[in-house]
Write a protein that holds these residues in place. Structure first.
Motif, PDB file in Angstrom:
ATOM      1  N   ARG A 260     -33.238  12.897  10.779  1.00  0.00           N
ATOM      2  CA  ARG A 260     -32.508  13.808   9.902  1.00  0.00           C
ATOM      3  C   ARG A 260     -33.003  13.693   8.459  1.00  0.00           C
ATOM      4  O   ARG A 260     -33.386  12.619   7.999  1.00  0.00           O
ATOM      5  N   ASP A 261     -32.921  14.803   7.775  1.00  0.00           N
ATOM      6  CA  ASP A 261     -33.349  14.830   6.383  1.00  0.00           C
ATOM      7  C   ASP A 261     -32.396  14.007   5.522  1.00  0.00           C
ATOM      8  O   ASP A 261     -32.794  13.380   4.562  1.00  0.00           O
ATOM      9  N   LYS A 262     -31.122  14.048   5.892  1.00  0.00           N
ATOM     10  CA  LYS A 262     -30.141  13.299   5.120  1.00  0.00           C
ATOM     11  C   LYS A 262     -29.218  12.520   6.052  1.00  0.00           C
ATOM     12  O   LYS A 262     -28.801  13.010   7.093  1.00  0.00           O
ATOM     13  N   ASP A 263     -28.907  11.299   5.640  1.00  0.00           N
ATOM     14  CA  ASP A 263     -27.834  10.548   6.270  1.00  0.00           C
ATOM     15  C   ASP A 263     -26.656  10.591   5.300  1.00  0.00           C
ATOM     16  O   ASP A 263     -26.526  11.562   4.554  1.00  0.00           O
ATOM     17  N   PHE A 264     -25.842   9.521   5.290  1.00  0.00           N
ATOM     18  CA  PHE A 264     -24.643   9.627   4.467  1.00  0.00           C
ATOM     19  C   PHE A 264     -24.374   8.402   3.600  1.00  0.00           C
ATOM     20  O   PHE A 264     -24.755   7.279   3.937  1.00  0.00           O
ATOM     21  N   ILE A 265     -23.642   8.678   2.520  1.00  0.00           N
ATOM     22  CA  ILE A 265     -22.876   7.615   1.882  1.00  0.00           C
ATOM     23  C   ILE A 265     -21.435   7.931   2.228  1.00  0.00           C
ATOM     24  O   ILE A 265     -20.992   9.076   2.087  1.00  0.00           O
ATOM     25  N   MET A 266     -20.721   6.938   2.753  1.00  0.00           N
ATOM     26  CA  MET A 266     -19.340   7.175   3.124  1.00  0.00           C
ATOM     27  C   MET A 266     -18.427   6.665   2.013  1.00  0.00           C
ATOM     28  O   MET A 266     -18.507   5.496   1.619  1.00  0.00           O
ATOM     29  N   ALA A 267     -17.601   7.565   1.486  1.00  0.00           N
ATOM     30  CA  ALA A 267     -16.634   7.169   0.461  1.00  0.00           C
ATOM     31  C   ALA A 267     -15.315   6.866   1.169  1.00  0.00           C
ATOM     32  O   ALA A 267     -14.838   7.670   1.972  1.00  0.00           O
ATOM     33  N   VAL A 268     -14.761   5.676   0.885  1.00  0.00           N
ATOM     34  CA  VAL A 268     -13.524   5.246   1.539  1.00  0.00           C
ATOM     35  C   VAL A 268     -12.434   5.081   0.488  1.00  0.00           C
ATOM     36  O   VAL A 268     -12.598   4.317  -0.469  1.00  0.00           O
ATOM     37  N   ASN A 269     -11.353   5.791   0.671  1.00  0.00           N
ATOM     38  CA  ASN A 269     -10.212   5.679  -0.237  1.00  0.00           C
ATOM     39  C   ASN A 269      -9.305   4.553   0.275  1.00  0.00           C
ATOM     40  O   ASN A 269      -8.419   4.761   1.086  1.00  0.00           O
ATOM     41  N   TRP A 270      -9.544   3.338  -0.229  1.00  0.00           N
ATOM     42  CA  TRP A 270      -8.804   2.192   0.350  1.00  0.00           C
ATOM     43  C   TRP A 270      -7.368   2.108  -0.147  1.00  0.00           C
ATOM     44  O   TRP A 270      -6.517   1.511   0.505  1.00  0.00           O
ATOM     45  N   LYS A 271      -7.073   2.735  -1.274  1.00  0.00           N
ATOM     46  CA  LYS A 271      -5.673   2.796  -1.721  1.00  0.00           C
ATOM     47  C   LYS A 271      -4.880   3.667  -0.734  1.00  0.00           C
ATOM     48  O   LYS A 271      -3.745   3.359  -0.385  1.00  0.00           O
ATOM     49  N   LYS A 272      -5.532   4.761  -0.294  1.00  0.00           N
ATOM     50  CA  LYS A 272      -4.917   5.644   0.694  1.00  0.00           C
ATOM     51  C   LYS A 272      -4.704   4.883   2.006  1.00  0.00           C
ATOM     52  O   LYS A 272      -3.659   5.009   2.659  1.00  0.00           O
ATOM     53  N   ALA A 273      -5.703   4.082   2.366  1.00  0.00           N
ATOM     54  CA  ALA A 273      -5.578   3.284   3.592  1.00  0.00           C
ATOM     55  C   ALA A 273      -4.370   2.354   3.498  1.00  0.00           C
ATOM     56  O   ALA A 273      -3.617   2.201   4.458  1.00  0.00           O
ATOM     57  N   GLU A 274      -4.187   1.753   2.309  1.00  0.00           N
ATOM     58  CA  GLU A 274      -3.020   0.872   2.115  1.00  0.00           C
ATOM     59  C   GLU A 274      -1.716   1.650   2.318  1.00  0.00           C
ATOM     60  O   GLU A 274      -0.773   1.148   2.920  1.00  0.00           O
ATOM     61  N   GLU A 275      -1.713   2.887   1.795  1.00  0.00           N
ATOM     62  CA  GLU A 275      -0.503   3.721   1.964  1.00  0.00           C
ATOM     63  C   GLU A 275      -0.223   3.979   3.437  1.00  0.00           C
ATOM     64  O   GLU A 275       0.920   3.900   3.886  1.00  0.00           O
ATOM     65  N   TYR A 276      -1.259   4.288   4.190  1.00  0.00           N
ATOM     66  CA  TYR A 276      -1.074   4.559   5.613  1.00  0.00           C
ATOM     67  C   TYR A 276      -0.557   3.321   6.348  1.00  0.00           C
ATOM     68  O   TYR A 276       0.247   3.420   7.273  1.00  0.00           O
ATOM     69  N   ILE A 277      -1.042   2.161   5.911  1.00  0.00           N
ATOM     70  CA  ILE A 277      -0.573   0.932   6.572  1.00  0.00           C
ATOM     71  C   ILE A 277       0.913   0.737   6.288  1.00  0.00           C
ATOM     72  O   ILE A 277       1.700   0.444   7.187  1.00  0.00           O
ATOM     73  N   LYS A 278       1.306   0.949   5.010  1.00  0.00           N
ATOM     74  CA  LYS A 278       2.719   0.837   4.640  1.00  0.00           C
ATOM     75  C   LYS A 278       3.553   1.830   5.435  1.00  0.00           C
ATOM     76  O   LYS A 278       4.694   1.541   5.818  1.00  0.00           O
ATOM     77  N   ALA A 279       2.979   3.010   5.696  1.00  0.00           N
ATOM     78  CA  ALA A 279       3.707   4.045   6.422  1.00  0.00           C
ATOM     79  C   ALA A 279       3.670   3.814   7.940  1.00  0.00           C
ATOM     80  O   ALA A 279       4.145   4.642   8.712  1.00  0.00           O
ATOM     81  N   GLY A 280       3.064   2.693   8.338  1.00  0.00           N
ATOM     82  CA  GLY A 280       3.066   2.339   9.758  1.00  0.00           C
ATOM     83  C   GLY A 280       2.062   3.100  10.601  1.00  0.00           C
ATOM     84  O   GLY A 280       2.226   3.233  11.813  1.00  0.00           O
ATOM     85  N   LYS A 281       1.015   3.617   9.966  1.00  0.00           N
ATOM     86  CA  LYS A 281       0.030   4.416  10.707  1.00  0.00           C
ATOM     87  C   LYS A 281      -1.071   3.573  11.356  1.00  0.00           C
ATOM     88  O   LYS A 281      -1.936   4.104  12.049  1.00  0.00           O
ATOM     89  N   ALA A 282      -1.054   2.274  11.088  1.00  0.00           N
ATOM     90  CA  ALA A 282      -2.101   1.429  11.677  1.00  0.00           C
ATOM     91  C   ALA A 282      -1.631   0.856  13.003  1.00  0.00           C
ATOM     92  O   ALA A 282      -0.441   0.649  13.204  1.00  0.00           O
ATOM     93  N   LYS A 283      -2.588   0.635  13.892  1.00  0.00           N
ATOM     94  CA  LYS A 283      -2.251   0.061  15.201  1.00  0.00           C
ATOM     95  C   LYS A 283      -2.634  -1.413  15.218  1.00  0.00           C
ATOM     96  O   LYS A 283      -3.675  -1.796  14.688  1.00  0.00           O
ATOM     97  N   ARG A 284      -1.796  -2.215  15.862  1.00  0.00           N
ATOM     98  CA  ARG A 284      -2.157  -3.621  16.097  1.00  0.00           C
ATOM     99  C   ARG A 284      -2.970  -3.687  17.378  1.00  0.00           C
ATOM    100  O   ARG A 284      -2.482  -3.373  18.450  1.00  0.00           O
ATOM    101  N   ILE A 285      -4.212  -4.062  17.250  1.00  0.00           N
ATOM    102  CA  ILE A 285      -5.116  -4.069  18.394  1.00  0.00           C
ATOM    103  C   ILE A 285      -5.455  -5.524  18.738  1.00  0.00           C
ATOM    104  O   ILE A 285      -5.764  -6.312  17.838  1.00  0.00           O
ATOM    105  N   PRO A 286      -5.404  -5.879  20.033  1.00  0.00           N
ATOM    106  CA  PRO A 286      -5.786  -7.252  20.400  1.00  0.00           C
ATOM    107  C   PRO A 286      -7.242  -7.537  20.016  1.00  0.00           C
ATOM    108  O   PRO A 286      -8.102  -6.655  20.156  1.00  0.00           O
ATOM    109  N   ALA A 287      -7.476  -8.719  19.516  1.00  0.00           N
ATOM    110  CA  ALA A 287      -8.825  -9.101  19.103  1.00  0.00           C
ATOM    111  C   ALA A 287      -8.878 -10.620  19.114  1.00  0.00           C
ATOM    112  O   ALA A 287      -7.846 -11.279  19.224  1.00  0.00           O
ATOM    113  N   LYS A 288     -10.058 -11.162  19.016  1.00  0.00           N
ATOM    114  CA  LYS A 288     -10.195 -12.613  18.987  1.00  0.00           C
ATOM    115  C   LYS A 288     -11.237 -12.964  17.929  1.00  0.00           C
ATOM    116  O   LYS A 288     -12.383 -12.529  18.032  1.00  0.00           O
TER     117      LYS A 288
END
Lengths: 659, 217
Positions: A260-288
């Protein structure tokens, strides 16, 4: 006599030649005669900066002084270090525990200093493990690895350990997308597009203690995340990740991920992510994943296996992540000190795009999208672009800043560092590197407040710069004075492993916080021996604990008898010294692990399983005094079932051990 | 390394001689006199030189001396700032207080000057001293007069003033570097007493413990 005079004259002439040779020469192709003076730090004088350099495939971090380029210390982080007993002593083994078990090696690529208000503060430095994904925190008071946390759902933690401007988070993005850990991984490799995901991780850092915790992960499309940097100032709250292989190839990436001629820079709004976590939008996933901490009071590491992680879905939540097109497999992803400009370096491109944070926000607001990629909106290239640096060189990789409106970008293919102005995007100066530069570092050069006296280029190829040492040559760095308009190379210096990213910091921010010794009265190791009066040997079945002390220049006890074949012996050695620079070492003939190196006031433990009957000497390995050679002792090993009683002694006394 | 062949200085002998054989004793002497102190890091430049052998040994020495003095002149001036490193080893090789009339050998050097001692023992304080001694001192000092690594403690409070002992405990490195009695002791023990980073209170309690050991009630 005449001939003698001639000889004297001849000698004086030659002596003159010697004086000439006193003067430094050959400091580098591009350097003037004054260069060496700039890098010269007189014997007994301190350097102005610490340079904390990634050790690449050595897995360690190295500490140099600048401008001298002198190596002070190699800090063991992700690889065992027999010299320091790291990963060999019972106290340090848990540091290298992972969900895969004990892993003795890794590949440390990037270092990042902790920041307060966007300025380096000299408290900690973080490092990433590129192979078995982990992040380490090194305490700059002890220059020891204090903590290591593993990352689930990841493979190849490359875009790490970059931090937010108050060290709220350290990030990690997976280089190799893989099926998530709790999904079925027994699938055909060519189902990459359907089944492989790219996880980015946000690790929180406690304000006072620095303790890390995997706060949350964001599930993103399967691509290769490469590098990242946090927004700062106005763009604080955002994080930028470069990614390549948006072709989602799973084989011959050299060709297939460069389509591809272009790939990406991904911009992440981590303050927004924090809001979603507070709002209960995150899932608890089993991991080790393992979380390992070193306790400075007990001088002991513990490893805890964590069981789950909070995950946000970028696709479902729509407005956490945005893609910005960036030409040709972007590598470096660097944000200028004002937080307005994001520099993407397409490693196959012949230009450098500079994106504007303000324009990006407007584009998002005005929905100036060019469709989406795997459910993530793609912002129009021009809508986020501030401008392009035209024809800067070949193969741009990384950019650092001087805080005076200039950027410095490395070019791997054309082997040079190029200085350019951020505002008008004009090239101001270029300096060759020897050869094929990768990362570069300016003290504070990725923070809000660079201290831009020097620039260090970390090269991938050394070729003819040093005396040859067989097929493998030294790795190297080059130091440039950038205090003037033109960059001036002033020093070559060798480095350990392969240096990738590095950080540098004014010595004033670190030097005076250095721990000189551990207070013996505060030592809470389970097996500490506080004074020779407490030295003893205790048998518990076939396990023998030796409570031993060391001080200039003897061990207590130094004669031990009654050890039998089949015994497992733990030597818990406490260094009773209470002064700076007096470590003691401890080694036993035939030990199959390594030595111990015990700092003043510290306790470290060597596990020893004797392999044959006989007398085994032990000794101090770290030259400690005029009578260091006397600092030794003997252990007698008897056959299994022998009646030799367990006993220990120092000097004349010889009490019988409690059984 | 610079190698000068015999041809360059017009000699016939083709034998090489290690420069160090001749220059080392000279430099050593200069070092002892501190004349060369500023330049010692450059000594290795000279060290590495081999010269073709000359026939007359005395002649060689003279030549080397000349060469060296010239070298000193050329290198000495710009290195004057190097001599300030303050490692204890370096300090040790500098002046001893032995010949200094202002030095009070009874007091030693350190923060303690006139220490007033009660005629009776503070038992609780001595107990604290014992606890500190068990951790930080007992590895090397016996309570008898027998020398272990350091001298035995029996009688120490009558051999030295309280101030001297307290200064030695809390200012160990400077005392070993300056105090003639401490230096004489070092020649016997050969192990510099470690600085155990004792607080003033710890030092005072240790002194009380020493007094108890010496029979004060």
């Amino acid at each position: 006599m005449k001939t003698n005079l001639t000889k004297i004259l001849a000698l004086l002439l030659i002596t003159g030649l010697v004086f000439q040779s006193c003067k430094p020469k050959n400091a580098g192709n591009a350097s003037s005669s004054g260069s060496a003076e700039k890098a010269y730090v007189a014997p007994g004088k301190y350097d102005e900066f610490y340079n904390l350099v990634s050790g690449g495939f050595s897995g360690q971090m190295s500490v140099y002084g600048l401008p001298s380029g002198r190596l002070f210390r190699v800090i063991p982080v992700f690889s065992v270090d027999p010299e320091k007993g790291y990963g060999y002593s019972e106290e340090t083994k848990p540091m290298l525990n992972t969900s895969h078990g004990f892993v003795p090696w890794d590949d440390l690529h990037h270092t990042e200093l902790s920041q307060t208000n966007g300025e380096v503060d000299g408290r900690w430095i973080f490092g990433n493990a590129n192979n078995t994904p982990r992040v380490a925190r090194i305490d700059l008071a002890s220059f020891k690895t204090a903590e290591i946390i593993e990352l689930p759902n990841s493979a190849g933690n490359h875009s790490s350990p970059f931090i937010t401007e108050n060290t709220e988070y350290v990030v990690a993005g997976t280089r190799f997308s893989v099926p998530p850990d709790n999904a079925n991984g027994d699938i055909p490799i060519d189902t990459y597009k359907e089944n492989f995901k790219g996880y980015i991780s946000f690790i929180s850092v406690k304000k006072e203690s620095g303790e890390m915790d995997l706060a949350f992960q964001i599930e993103c499309p399967g691509v290769n995340f490469d590098l990242s940097h946090a927004g700062k100032g106005k763009s604080n709250g955002w994080f930028f990740f470069s990614c390549y292989n948006t072709e989602q190839a799973n084989t011959l990436l050299e060709v297939n991920a460069s389509q591809r001629d272009k790939d990406f820079i991904m911009a992440v709004n981590w303050k927004k992510a924090e809001e979603y976590i507070k709002a209960g939008k995150a899932k608890r996933i089993p991991a080790k994943y393992a979380h390992n901490k070193y306790n400075e009071k007990t001088h002991t590491a513990t490893s805890e296996m964590k069981k789950e992680v909070l995950v946000l879905d970028a696709k479902a939540l729509k407005d956490i992540c945005y893609f910005i097109p960036c030409p040709k497999s972007p590598h470096g992803c660097d944000v200028d000190p004002t937080g307005e400009y994001i520099v993407g370096s397409g490693k196959l491109a012949a230009l450098i795009p500079v994106f504007s944070f303000d324009k990006m926000l407007k584009a998002i607001e005005g929905k100036q999208f060019d469709g989406s990629f795997e459910g993530i909106p793609v912002i129009k290239y021009e809508a986020a672009l501030y401008g392009e640096v035209k024809k800067p060189g070949l193969g741009p990789l990384h950019t650092e800043f001087d805080g005076k409106g200039n950027a410095y970008t490395t070019f791997f293919v054309s082997s040079e560092v190029v200085k350019w102005n951020i505002k008008d995007l004009k090239v101001l100066d270029r300096a060759p590197t020897y050869y094929s530069v990768g990362h570069l570092c300016i003290p504070g050069g990725d923070s809000k407040k660079p201290n831009a006296k020097y620039l260090i280029a970390y090269n991938k190829i050394t070729k003819d710069r040093y005396l040859p040492t067989g097929p493998e040559l030294t790795q190297s760095a080059q130091l440039y004075d950038i205090s003037g308009d033109k960059m001036e190379m002033i020093l070559d210096f060798p480095t350990i492993g392969e240096p990738h990213y590095a950080q540098a910091i004014s010595a004033d921010l670190v030097r005076d916080r250095s721990i000189k010794f551990y207070k013996i009265n505060e030592n809470e190791n389970k097996y500490v021996t506080k004074g020779e009066g407490q030295a003893k040997v205790v048998r518990e079945g076939n396990v023998v604990h030796v409570y031993m002390t060391s001080i200039r220049s003897h061990f207590a006890p130094d004669n031990i008898e009654g050890i039998k074949m089949g015994d497992v012996v733990y030597f818990h050695v406490t260094n009773l010294e209470q002064d700076w620079d007096v470590p003691h070492g401890f080694a036993i003939k035939g030990a199959t692990n390594a030595e111990l190196l015990i700092m003043p006031g510290e306790t470290q433990t060597m596990k020893w399983e004797p392999d044959k009957v006989g007398i085994f000497p032990m000794y101090c390995t770290d030259f400690c005094s005029a009578l260091h050679q006397e600092m030794s002792g003997y252990i007698r090993v008897s056959p299994k079932g022998s009646s030799v009683p367990l006993s220990y002694s120092l000097g004349k006394t010889k009490p019988i051990a409690k059984n | 390394m610079i190698k000068i062949t015999f041809g360059q200085i017009g000699l016939k002998s083709a034998q090489y001689v290690d420069f160090q054989e001749f220059i080392a004793p000279i430099i050593y002497t200069y070092r002892r006199e501190s004349l060369l102190y500023d330049c010692t890091h450059k000594v290795q430049n000279i060290w590495a030189i081999t010269l073709s052998q000359q026939k007359n040994h005395t002649m060689k020495t003279v030549t080397m001396m000349l060469a060296l003095s010239l070298w000193l002149t050329s290198c000495g001036s710009n290195d004057g700032s190097n001599a300030s490193a303050d490692s204890s080893a370096q300090a040790a090789s500098s002046e001893s207080a032995g010949g200094n009339p202002d030095y009070d050998p009874k007091r030693g050097t350190g923060k303690f000057t006139d220490v007033v001692i009660s005629p009776t023992l503070d038992k609780a304080l001595a107990e604290k001293g014992k606890a500190t001694s068990d951790v930080k001192c007992g590895s090397c000092h016996k309570l008898t007069d027998e020398k272990l690594v350091g001298p035995g403690w029996k009688g120490v409070t009558s051999r030295h003033t309280p101030a001297w002992i307290l200064n030695f405990m809390t200012n160990t490195d400077e005392m070993i570097n300056k105090d003639p009695v401490a230096q004489a002791q070092l020649e016997i023990c050969l192990v510099r007493m470690p600085n155990q980073n004792l607080s003033d209170d710890e030092a005072k309690s240790l002194y009380e413990y020493m007094r108890q050991n010496d029979g004060v009630k």
